[in-house]
Design an enzyme around this catalytic site. Structure first.
Site, mmCIF file in Angstrom:
data_model
loop_
_atom_site.group_PDB
_atom_site.id
_atom_site.type_symbol
_atom_site.label_atom_id
_atom_site.label_comp_id
_atom_site.label_asym_id
_atom_site.label_seq_id
_atom_site.Cartn_x
_atom_site.Cartn_y
_atom_site.Cartn_z
ATOM 1 N N GLY A 173 1.046 -1.189 0.032
ATOM 2 C CA GLY A 173 0.311 -0.509 0.341
ATOM 3 C C GLY A 173 0.635 0.914 -0.072
ATOM 4 O O GLY A 173 2.232 1.093 -0.576
ATOM 5 N N ILE A 175 2.471 2.207 2.048
ATOM 6 C CA ILE A 175 4.060 2.040 3.200
ATOM 7 C C ILE A 175 5.268 1.657 1.969
ATOM 8 O O ILE A 175 6.238 1.416 1.779
ATOM 9 C CB ILE A 175 3.600 1.865 4.677
ATOM 10 C CG1 ILE A 175 2.666 3.433 5.232
ATOM 11 C CG2 ILE A 175 5.167 1.845 5.708
ATOM 12 C CD1 ILE A 175 2.980 2.618 6.752
ATOM 13 N N SER A 194 -0.072 -9.261 -1.398
ATOM 14 C CA SER A 194 -1.074 -8.071 -1.136
ATOM 15 C C SER A 194 -2.249 -8.544 -1.224
ATOM 16 O O SER A 194 -2.539 -10.164 -1.241
ATOM 17 C CB SER A 194 -1.141 -6.620 -1.946
ATOM 18 O OG SER A 194 -1.325 -5.820 -1.478
ATOM 19 N N ARG A 195 -3.520 -8.606 -0.926
ATOM 20 C CA ARG A 195 -4.913 -8.597 -0.886
ATOM 21 C C ARG A 195 -4.943 -8.869 -2.385
ATOM 22 O O ARG A 195 -5.432 -10.876 -2.262
ATOM 23 C CB ARG A 195 -5.875 -7.534 -0.635
ATOM 24 C CG ARG A 195 -5.694 -7.918 0.702
ATOM 25 C CD ARG A 195 -7.069 -6.520 1.530
ATOM 26 N NE ARG A 195 -6.612 -5.453 1.007
ATOM 27 C CZ ARG A 195 -7.597 -4.266 1.071
ATOM 28 N NH1 ARG A 195 -8.668 -4.450 1.938
ATOM 29 N NH2 ARG A 195 -7.165 -3.298 0.574
ATOM 30 N N VAL A 250 6.917 -3.089 10.623
ATOM 31 C CA VAL A 250 6.724 -2.106 11.340
ATOM 32 C C VAL A 250 4.606 -1.615 11.248
ATOM 33 O O VAL A 250 4.395 -1.159 10.552
ATOM 34 C CB VAL A 250 6.694 -1.079 10.342
ATOM 35 C CG1 VAL A 250 8.168 -1.015 10.616
ATOM 36 C CG2 VAL A 250 6.665 -1.196 8.903
ATOM 37 N N GLY A 251 3.939 -2.708 11.455
ATOM 38 C CA GLY A 251 2.044 -2.954 10.585
ATOM 39 C C GLY A 251 1.909 -2.952 12.575
ATOM 40 O O GLY A 251 1.620 -1.897 13.189
ATOM 41 N N ARG A 252 1.217 -4.021 12.514
ATOM 42 C CA ARG A 252 1.071 -4.791 14.114
ATOM 43 C C ARG A 252 1.133 -6.033 14.691
ATOM 44 O O ARG A 252 2.157 -6.016 13.918
ATOM 45 C CB ARG A 252 -0.163 -4.532 13.930
ATOM 46 C CG ARG A 252 -1.599 -3.553 13.803
ATOM 47 C CD ARG A 252 -1.170 -2.455 14.757
ATOM 48 N NE ARG A 252 -2.296 -1.774 14.579
ATOM 49 C CZ ARG A 252 -1.914 -0.011 14.266
ATOM 50 N NH1 ARG A 252 -0.842 0.394 14.056
ATOM 51 N NH2 ARG A 252 -2.810 0.562 13.743
ATOM 52 N N GLU A 281 1.789 -4.745 23.675
ATOM 53 C CA GLU A 281 2.630 -3.673 23.852
ATOM 54 C C GLU A 281 1.797 -3.273 25.112
ATOM 55 O O GLU A 281 0.860 -2.759 25.841
ATOM 56 C CB GLU A 281 2.411 -2.468 22.756
ATOM 57 C CG GLU A 281 2.809 -3.083 21.466
ATOM 58 C CD GLU A 281 2.927 -2.522 20.410
ATOM 59 O OE1 GLU A 281 2.834 -0.770 20.112
ATOM 60 O OE2 GLU A 281 3.580 -1.994 18.914
ATOM 61 N N HIS A 299 7.239 1.120 18.870
ATOM 62 C CA HIS A 299 6.473 1.251 18.095
ATOM 63 C C HIS A 299 6.746 3.042 17.866
ATOM 64 O O HIS A 299 5.584 4.417 18.251
ATOM 65 C CB HIS A 299 4.955 1.299 19.084
ATOM 66 C CG HIS A 299 3.980 0.789 17.917
ATOM 67 N ND1 HIS A 299 2.510 0.749 18.238
ATOM 68 C CD2 HIS A 299 3.757 1.658 16.940
ATOM 69 C CE1 HIS A 299 2.166 0.451 17.238
ATOM 70 N NE2 HIS A 299 2.318 1.261 16.483
ATOM 71 N N ALA A 301 7.737 3.738 14.704
ATOM 72 C CA ALA A 301 8.211 3.805 12.919
ATOM 73 C C ALA A 301 7.300 5.317 12.683
ATOM 74 O O ALA A 301 8.239 5.677 11.724
ATOM 75 C CB ALA A 301 7.529 2.934 12.458
#
Length: 335
Positions: A173, A175, A194-195, A250-252, A281, A299, A301
């Site tokens: 996407g 990023i 990707s999706r 760097v996502g979740r 977290e 967290h 980024a």
């Protein structure tokens, strides 16, 4: 003027300020206790906020409020939404919106916005920095020097070249695409998952993350967290990546099966990891603290002063656009 040099506000000035405040558009604030508007000082001058965490807040004040501002990853549940029956729009201040019950928003016919691409450059920079750090062992070498080990133990072990690496990006996407263009400049080859396959993108596409992993030296994770992507990076993906492979996230945190990741790293079955996000977290698995091939950060980024300034303007523009009945920015498709 008071005798101690302090200015006493004229009663008429106070009344005028109160009247002006009452004329501002009203927004309900949704926040966890650790989040407040201090990072967005201009918002208080443009809108009047009702804060449920304020002791003076009364639920009756919010019955007619049409816009909710969600600060950071503060949960917006169906229960939250049911407290504000006149709500029409949820304005988000983060890129990922897994903390918002999007299905309930869709059911209620609410419009939802997020941060759009305001964080994309900063997140891409950080992802590349983490990859370089892990491969070249920058943070580990820094600790080696600071500990006084260089004159005692001699030369520090070599890191690995960044250029020529095959980098698989999970989530191409805003990023992910910026990460790809940055790493192309290093001479890396890029592939992605990707999706759906992206039209007009020449990078090789893999519809299974495991296959992308098997054909990559490093995986960079920057997709959204959903029910489908939860623990997407699992044991099979890590095995396919191999003992020299590197994972950057760097996502979740929950995109990765964190317990499996810790096991793979501790057993030497992965080459390293650069992690900005974690499953629980701010709790980070203690086993990672002892591993020199792991770079961890709290967290951060997407967080720079410049990015926060751009976010403040995006949030303000969306609230103003809503009240002016104009198009919103970064509207999410609630499918």
């Amino acid at each position: 003027m008071a005798s101690n040099g302090e200015h006493r506000h004229d009663p008429e000035e106070i009344a005028a300020a109160a009247a002006t405040s009452d004329e501002l558009p009203v927004v309900i604030l949704n926040r966890l206790p650790q989040f407040d508007l201090s990072l967005f000082p201009s918002l208080k001058t443009r809108f009047r906020f009702l804060d449920p965490l304020d002791p003076s807040f009364s639920p009756s004040q919010a019955q007619s409020v049409r816009v909710l501002l969600c600060l950071g990853p503060s949960p917006v549940s169906s229960e939250t939404l049911s407290r504000f029956p006149s709500l029409e729009c949820v304005v988000g201040s983060s890129t990922g919106m897994d903390h918002v019950d999007l299905a309930e928003c869709r059911r209620r016919g609410l419009r939802v916005t997020n941060a759009g691409d305001v964080f994309a450059d900063d997140a891409a920079d950080y992802a590349v920095a983490l990859l370089i750090d892990v491969l070249r062992r920058v943070s580990a070498a820094d600790r080696y020097v600071r500990a006084g080990d260089w004159p005692v133990k001699g030369e520090y072990p070599l890191g690995s070249k960044v250029g020529s690496k095959r980098v698989g990006i999970v989530g191409l996407g805003n990023i992910g695409f910026r990460i790809a263009t940055r790493l192309e400049a290093f001479g890396c080859s890029i592939a992605y998952n990707s999706r759906t396959k992206k039209p007009h993108i020449s990078y090789p596409y893999y519809d299974r993350v495991k296959d992308l992993s098997a054909n990559s030296d490093a995986l960079i994770i920057c997709c959204a967290l959903t029910d489908e992507t939860h623990h997407m990076i699992n044991k099979d993906v890590m095995t396919a990546l191999g003992k020299e492979g590197v994972i950057v996230n760097v996502g979740r945190g929950s995109l990765i099966d964190e317990k499996e990741l810790v096991r793979f790293l501790a057993r030497g079955e992965l080459g390293g990891a650069g992690l900005d996000v974690f499953e629980d977290e701010p709790v980070v698995p203690k086993e990672l603290f002892e591993l020199d091939n792991v770079v961890i950060s709290p967290h951060r980024a997407v967080t720079t002063p410049e990015g926060l300034g751009a976010l403040e303007e995006t949030v303000a523009a969306n609230i103003e656009a809503f009240f002016a009945n104009k198009p919103l920015r970064a509207v999410m498709e609630l499918q």
